[in-house]
Design an enzyme around this catalytic site. Sequence first.
Site, PDB file in Angstrom:
ATOM      1  N   ARG A   1       1.054  -1.633   0.147  1.00 53.14           N
ATOM      2  CA  ARG A   1       0.239  -0.235   0.652  1.00 53.14           C
ATOM      3  C   ARG A   1       0.884   1.283   0.348  1.00 53.14           C
ATOM      4  O   ARG A   1       0.541   2.406  -0.263  1.00 53.14           O
ATOM      5  CB  ARG A   1      -0.685   0.097   1.192  1.00 53.14           C
TER       6      ARG A   1
ATOM      7  N   TYR B   1     -17.265  17.656 -14.648  1.00 52.02           N
ATOM      8  CA  TYR B   1     -17.310  16.216 -14.784  1.00 52.02           C
ATOM      9  C   TYR B   1     -18.333  15.573 -13.893  1.00 52.02           C
ATOM     10  O   TYR B   1     -17.760  16.587 -12.247  1.00 52.02           O
ATOM     11  CB  TYR B   1     -15.992  15.245 -14.440  1.00 52.02           C
TER      12      TYR B   1
ATOM     13  N   ASP C   1      -7.663  19.193 -13.553  1.00 51.23           N
ATOM     14  CA  ASP C   1      -8.678  17.854 -14.264  1.00 51.23           C
ATOM     15  C   ASP C   1      -7.398  18.117 -15.630  1.00 51.23           C
ATOM     16  O   ASP C   1      -8.318  18.389 -16.484  1.00 51.23           O
ATOM     17  CB  ASP C   1      -9.673  17.466 -14.141  1.00 51.23           C
TER      18      ASP C   1
ATOM     19  N   LYS D   1      -8.653   6.930 -19.705  1.00 47.96           N
ATOM     20  CA  LYS D   1      -9.333   7.397 -20.311  1.00 47.96           C
ATOM     21  C   LYS D   1      -8.300   7.361 -20.955  1.00 47.96           C
ATOM     22  O   LYS D   1      -7.231   6.605 -21.407  1.00 47.96           O
ATOM     23  CB  LYS D   1      -9.885   9.189 -20.282  1.00 47.96           C
TER      24      LYS D   1
HETATM   25  C1  LIG Z   1     -13.495   9.476 -16.162  1.00 44.32           C
HETATM   26  C2  LIG Z   1     -13.737  10.955 -15.884  1.00 44.32           C
HETATM   27  C3  LIG Z   1     -13.226  11.365 -14.041  1.00 44.32           C
HETATM   28  C4  LIG Z   1     -13.417  10.176 -13.155  1.00 44.32           C
HETATM   29  O1  LIG Z   1     -12.182   9.204 -13.467  1.00 44.32           O
HETATM   30  P1  LIG Z   1     -12.917   7.200 -13.090  1.00 44.32           P
HETATM   31  O2  LIG Z   1     -11.217   6.851 -13.075  1.00 44.32           O
HETATM   32  O3  LIG Z   1     -13.192   7.424 -14.004  1.00 44.32           O
HETATM   33  O4  LIG Z   1     -12.933   8.015 -11.219  1.00 44.32           O
HETATM   34  C5  LIG Z   1     -12.593  12.601 -13.367  1.00 44.32           C
HETATM   35  N1  LIG Z   1     -12.681  13.451 -14.392  1.00 44.32           N
HETATM   36  C6  LIG Z   1     -12.834  13.331 -15.903  1.00 44.32           C
HETATM   37  C7  LIG Z   1     -12.349  14.768 -16.664  1.00 44.32           C
HETATM   38  C8  LIG Z   1     -13.204  12.415 -16.339  1.00 44.32           C
HETATM   39  O5  LIG Z   1     -13.555  12.024 -17.543  1.00 44.32           O
END
Ligand SMILES: *Cc1c(COP(=O)(O)O)cnc(C)c1O
Length: 383
Positions: free
Chosen positions: A46, A98, A172, A197
Amino acid sequence: MKFNTKTIHGNQQHEPATGAVMPPIFQTSTFAQSSPGKHKGYEYARAANPTRTALENAFAAIENGTHGFAFASGLSAIDCVLRLLNPEDEVIAGDDLYGGTYRMFTRLFAKYGLKFTFVDFNDANNIIKHLTEKTKLVWLETPTNPLMKIADIKAITTIVKSKNKNILVAVDNTFATPYLQLPLDLGADIVMHSATKYLGGHSDLVMGALMVKDAKLAEEIHFIQFAAGAVAGPMDSFLALRGVKTLHIRMQRHCENGNSIAKYLVKHPKVKEVFYPGLETHSSFEIAKKQMKDFGGMVSFKLKDESQKAAFAFLEHLKVFTLAESLGGVESLANHPVTMTHASIPKKERDAIGISDSLIRLSVGIEDSEDLLKDIETAFSFV
Ligand SMILES: *Cc1c(COP(=O)(O)O)cnc(C)c1O
């Protein structure tokens, strides 16, 4: 090192015991000690695992940070950032976030005494009147989902830091990736990714990332990652590292294909409006051109026929595009925000932002663009 080299070699070294070019998947929870407290840098997985360490070093390198952190999901990475704050602290965030981020802010953290204010970041000056003595974090996303609004990261960090240099600015960077923009270089303190992503890039894992450039902040984040425990596992770390190594070349094609499709859609008689930051008609084209190396692979559009039936007819007849949530993988995906990714937002709010029944979001993949265009053309014939 240039970006295209950094994705492959940045902060990476061959595995010391065998010279393995890729780090092995260290599928272990614990590490042997020769005497109590005497070990080779790893105690319990961890806290750290060598496969995850290799990935975290790569994460730091691609965002021009000094430290990277890999989490179990994008949302657990955001959760970690919020745990840096204390009750009564205030957060200013974009008003077009998001959905899962908005849900976490308002439904998980507001009850612990954090205060969230949602502001239109299209104009950086909107932030000034909301900054108070208690503001500790500014959270922004650019381009936004699904309407591709652009925030000027440099203008926002400049305004915020001139008020109080201790206010953290977090970006983000999931939609843009470091191939297109480097928030830490533009003055941000923290970059966050849903590595699910583009960084992972192959729709085969769920993961989050944080990158920072300050040693003290890195120490606090590492403590929270360790103490709260939402770490990325070794197998996923291996896959994500493999993904990062082709990020630049995938992004190049995502951008090319995204551009071709956006330009095709603009001219199509059945299309009312296209949302893509690379179009001169886009409201923040100038900022996008200044801030981003290219314009990415995410394209949204509205049909002239505003019925849900028309949108469904289009989506049901795509063959190369898969109708699915998520984005950023090598394969092209299509999504109907109203019924899929943005269903949790009340209709009144969706209408106010402009997420209507005829809105379709495409995550344009890296297939041959001719096949993608043909697929869209065929689906249009059913609308
Ligand atoms: C998918 C997404 C998230 C969340 O991420 P997860 O891996 O699904 O927890 C946060 N911000 C954006 C812009 C996203 O597309």
